[in-house]
Design an enzyme around this catalytic site. Structure first.
Site, PDB file in Angstrom:
ATOM      1  N   SER A  13       0.766  -1.081  -0.002  1.00  0.00           N
ATOM      2  CA  SER A  13       0.097   0.025  -0.005  1.00  0.00           C
ATOM      3  C   SER A  13       0.764   1.183  -0.006  1.00  0.00           C
ATOM      4  O   SER A  13       1.429   1.408  -0.868  1.00  0.00           O
ATOM      5  CB  SER A  13      -0.857  -0.053   1.251  1.00  0.00           C
ATOM      6  OG  SER A  13      -2.007   0.866   0.984  1.00  0.00           O
TER       7      SER A  13
ATOM      8  N   ASP B 130      -9.468  -3.587  -5.426  1.00  0.00           N
ATOM      9  CA  ASP B 130      -9.098  -2.592  -4.601  1.00  0.00           C
ATOM     10  C   ASP B 130      -9.492  -1.195  -4.930  1.00  0.00           C
ATOM     11  O   ASP B 130      -9.354  -0.657  -5.978  1.00  0.00           O
ATOM     12  CB  ASP B 130      -7.534  -2.503  -4.835  1.00  0.00           C
ATOM     13  CG  ASP B 130      -6.858  -2.240  -3.508  1.00  0.00           C
ATOM     14  OD1 ASP B 130      -7.363  -1.310  -2.851  1.00  0.00           O
ATOM     15  OD2 ASP B 130      -5.773  -2.397  -3.485  1.00  0.00           O
TER      16      ASP B 130
ATOM     17  N   HIS C  47      -8.109  -4.727  -1.462  1.00  0.00           N
ATOM     18  CA  HIS C  47      -6.844  -4.358  -0.968  1.00  0.00           C
ATOM     19  C   HIS C  47      -6.220  -5.597  -0.097  1.00  0.00           C
ATOM     20  O   HIS C  47      -4.902  -5.268   0.073  1.00  0.00           O
ATOM     21  CB  HIS C  47      -6.925  -3.141  -0.024  1.00  0.00           C
ATOM     22  CG  HIS C  47      -5.803  -2.130   0.249  1.00  0.00           C
ATOM     23  ND1 HIS C  47      -5.082  -1.790  -0.637  1.00  0.00           N
ATOM     24  CD2 HIS C  47      -5.225  -1.747   1.359  1.00  0.00           C
ATOM     25  CE1 HIS C  47      -4.064  -0.980  -0.351  1.00  0.00           C
ATOM     26  NE2 HIS C  47      -4.209  -1.079   1.081  1.00  0.00           N
TER      27      HIS C  47
END
Length: 700
Positions: A553, A639, A672
């Site tokens: 991330s 995501d 995600h």
């Protein structure tokens, strides 16, 4: 003998797209990948997945071995330590062969303060199953819960489900007596719910077009969702809204927060249709949160206010319920101690804090000195666990380290005595004494000392030959504290060293550690990580051709940045859902997160200096012909936080400039956080671990 044909990586088509901001003209050849409805986009992602599978086909056996190692070390049929609230013990359990948890409760016996135990993880006699996630998932390939909230009267359960990984949840209400769902159903909700005291009203959140939680609604049980009442709306796009119940269950708490400013309102839970009442009006750069404490023998009812008003590392204050903006200091600001959170109980207050790079807990009891809980290891993580009962006299905490498996303790709030309730079993004869953990230090270019938490087997050589995995994040004041991992044992037992570089941008050393790694100081995050990589080489732990970096991330942005900044420092990089096309995303206010992110990264849309600074480090924009490390990028098609096309564009551009050993793997049915089922997650871990072992020749 026939020589197999060399595998040919996919080549993404180049469709020049010109982007101009502040006089800077940028040609983006792969902008078309942002259109997931374009058949060429799906074709490219599928081609990349097929190529990655072909290139790593020789690792199939190793992946199976690693999956089996994780599975064999895990007690598959297991049960969490029950936590008591009112007349019930609540817990979750898992069953061998099932992907998801089962949420249960058991009626407590009068005066029973010690949680019931099970040695084999079997169901407790007399349990009631509140929600079996395996049943909810059915044949779906993905399941995530956004809410799981039992009503104060123990009669109803509010829960919400996401079957795609895009964090768009459908909210439902279950009657716990019958086990059946009511007709109530609310689509497209976000995380967070709160019940009224009589369980007739349920508060929840919805989002705007950029997937920002911005509205709080009140739903009357048994009525259609289109009759729900909007209770609060936040028009400022910098602010996200949350809703929950105070620990005392006296107030519904509505919090609106940007990255730098916050504001809280409360609603009396016994009068759920009353207007929200403001605690204190928002002021720029002042953050605060509250909990509620009912009147005690020697004190009036009050709010506890955790705030940073003239207190960089936060201070704790009290406020009268009838004058909540009047704050009286309870714990003054200490520049060496970051106050992180506060939990109010009927007779005590527990503060979660950070000091000297470690987490801690402090117990406040009226009329007695404050008590800081102490722990023996030099590197560890301690944090609050499940504490649903406001009237509890024990505090449940979670403890772990790089060598100590997840542990649950109960702390007697009167004496501070700790009782171990459970340490997560590691099957197959795990012996912690065979491993050692250290706190190392690196020196950044500006002279700042950067802590590194490190673990290895005691017999690991210190001659530069050991393979090494260095993990980093460095954003949002999120601290990557030491944690135990069953999957990591497969690396350590093959001679790897594992470490976390606690780079600036995180919160490990307080609020200043965060501010020195954001906005115009963001490059400190990247140079800190490179300094950590150089330091572990200099200390003899490894060498640069044995060193692998990993982050996800915002930590994936870190991975992309160091690939450009210091490719010679790393043999390979694993980038999980990496935020590598940062400038493009932060320029687009229609995307999820963008406007709220401007206080983290800067506003390149309107500020030329912010644009130039982000432009100077954004990984995708700074790819150029050079010798790159081997790279494995992992993405999720659904995501909503880091859109799938960021890593896809990055890999395509890397290939175009001559990077030959780069791979992209996109989960086509996840978001995600990757796969949702635990067996699927173990296979994902095995896939990445096999690649890591192979790239340094340690997979035999």
């Amino acid at each position: 003998m026939t020589t197999p044909e060399p595998l040919t990586p996919p080549v993404a088509k180049r469709v020049p797209f010109v982007r101009t901001h502040h006089g800077d003209e940028v040609v983006d050849d792969y902008a078309w990948l942002a259109d997931r409805d374009d058949p060429d986009t799906m074709a490219y992602l599928n081609a990349e997945n097929a190529y990655t599978e072909q290139v790593t086909a020789h690792l199939t056996g190793l992946r199976e071995t690693l999956f089996d190692e994780i599975k064999r070390r895990t007690q598959e049929t297991d049960l969490s330590v029950p936590s008591r609230k009112g007349d019930w013990w609540h817990y979750s359990r898992t069953e061998e062969g099932k992907q998801y948890g089962i949420h249960c409760r058991l009626r407590a016996e009068p005066g029973q303060l010690t949680p019931p135990e099970t040695t084999d993880g079997a169901p407790l006699p007399g349990e009631e199953v509140l929600l079996d996630e395996n049943v909810v998932a059915g044949e779906e390939a993905f399941l995530s819960l956004g809410a799981f909230d039992v009503s104060p009267d123990d009669q109803l359960l509010a829960y919400s489900t996401d079957f795609a990984g895009d964090e768009r949840f459908t909210l439902r209400i279950r009657d716990l007596a019958s086990g059946k769902d009511l007709s109530d159903e609310v689509p497209n909700t976000s995380y967070g719910t709160a019940w009224s005291a009589d369980a007739t009203e349920l508060f929840y959140l919805t989002v705007d077009d950029a997937w920002r939680p911005h509205r709080v609604w009140r739903h009357t049980v048994g009525t259609p969702a289109d009759q729900d009442t909007m209770v609060f709306e936040e028009p400022d796009e910098r602010f996200w809204v949350g809703v929950g119940l105070s620990r005392s269950e006296a107030y519904i708490v509505i919090q609106a927060s940007s990255k730098t400013t916050s504001e809280v309102r409360v609603i009396d839970a016994t009068a759920p249709r009353s207007e929200p009442r403001l605690i204190a009006p928002r002021r720029d750069n002042v953050e605060y949160s509250i909990d509620h404490q009912a009147a005690g023998p020697n004190r009036p009812e009050r709010f506890l206010v955790l705030h940073n008003d003239d207190a960089e590392n936060f201070a704790l204050a009290t406020a009268p319920v009838d004058a909540p903006s009047e704050w009286t200091p309870l714990i003054p600001h200490d520049p060496a101690v970051r106050l992180a959170d506060v939990d109010a109980f009927a007779g005590h207050v527990v503060v979660h804090l950070r000091k000297d790079g470690l987490t801690g807990l402090r117990v406040l009891t009226e009329g007695e000195p404050d008590r800081d809980l102490t722990f023996p290891e030099t590197v560890y993580t301690v944090e609050p666990s499940a504490n649903p009962d406001y009237f509890a006299t024990q505090f449940r905490l979670h403890y772990t380290s790089l060598v100590t498996p997840d542990s649950v303790f109960d702390c007697d709030l009167a004496t501070g005595e700790l009782t171990l309730r459970k340490r997560q079993p590691v099957l197959g004869g795990y012996e912690p004494e065979l491993y050692e953990q250290h706190r190392e230090w690196a020196t950044a270019p500006d002279g700042t000392r950067i802590p590194i938490s490190l673990v290895a087997r005691k017999d690991t050589p210190r001659d530069g030959t050991a393979p090494f995995l260095l993990y980093g994040y460095g954003a949002y004041e999120i601290s990557i504290d030491p944690w135990f991992s069953v999957a990591r044992l497969s690396l350590l037992d093959r001679g790897f060293v594992f470490a976390v570089a606690h780079v600036r941008g995180g919160g490990e050393l307080g609020r200043r550690w965060y501010t020195e790694g954001k906005l115009g100081h963001k490059k400190n995050t990247f140079t800190d990580f490179v300094a950590a990589a150089r330091a572990v080489v200099d200390a003899g732990w490894t060498s640069s051709d044995r060193l692998i970096a990993r982050g996800g991330s915002a930590g994936g942005l870190l991975m992309g940045a160091i690939a450009n900044l210091a490719p010679d420092a790393f043999r390979a990089i694993v980038a999980d859902v990496p935020f590598v096309d940062a400038l493009t995303s932060i320029l687009d206010p229609s995307l999820p997160l963008t406007v709220t992110e401007w206080e983290e990264w800067g506003n390149p849309l309107h500020d030329p200096e912010a644009y130039a600074y982000i432009r100077s480090y954004a990984p995708y924009d700074n790819v150029e012909p050079r010798t790159y490390p081997s790279i494995l990028a992992l993405a999720g098609l659904n995501d909503t936080r880091v859109l799938y096309h960021e890593p896809a564009k990055w890999i395509a551009k890397l290939r175009a400039v001559g990077a030959s050993d780069v791979l992209l793997r996109t989960e086509m049915g996840a978001g995600h956080s990757g796969p949702s089922g635990r067996y699927d997650a173990w296979r994902e871990a095995a896939f990445a671990t096999a690649w890591i072992l192979d790239v340094v020749g340690a997979g035999d």
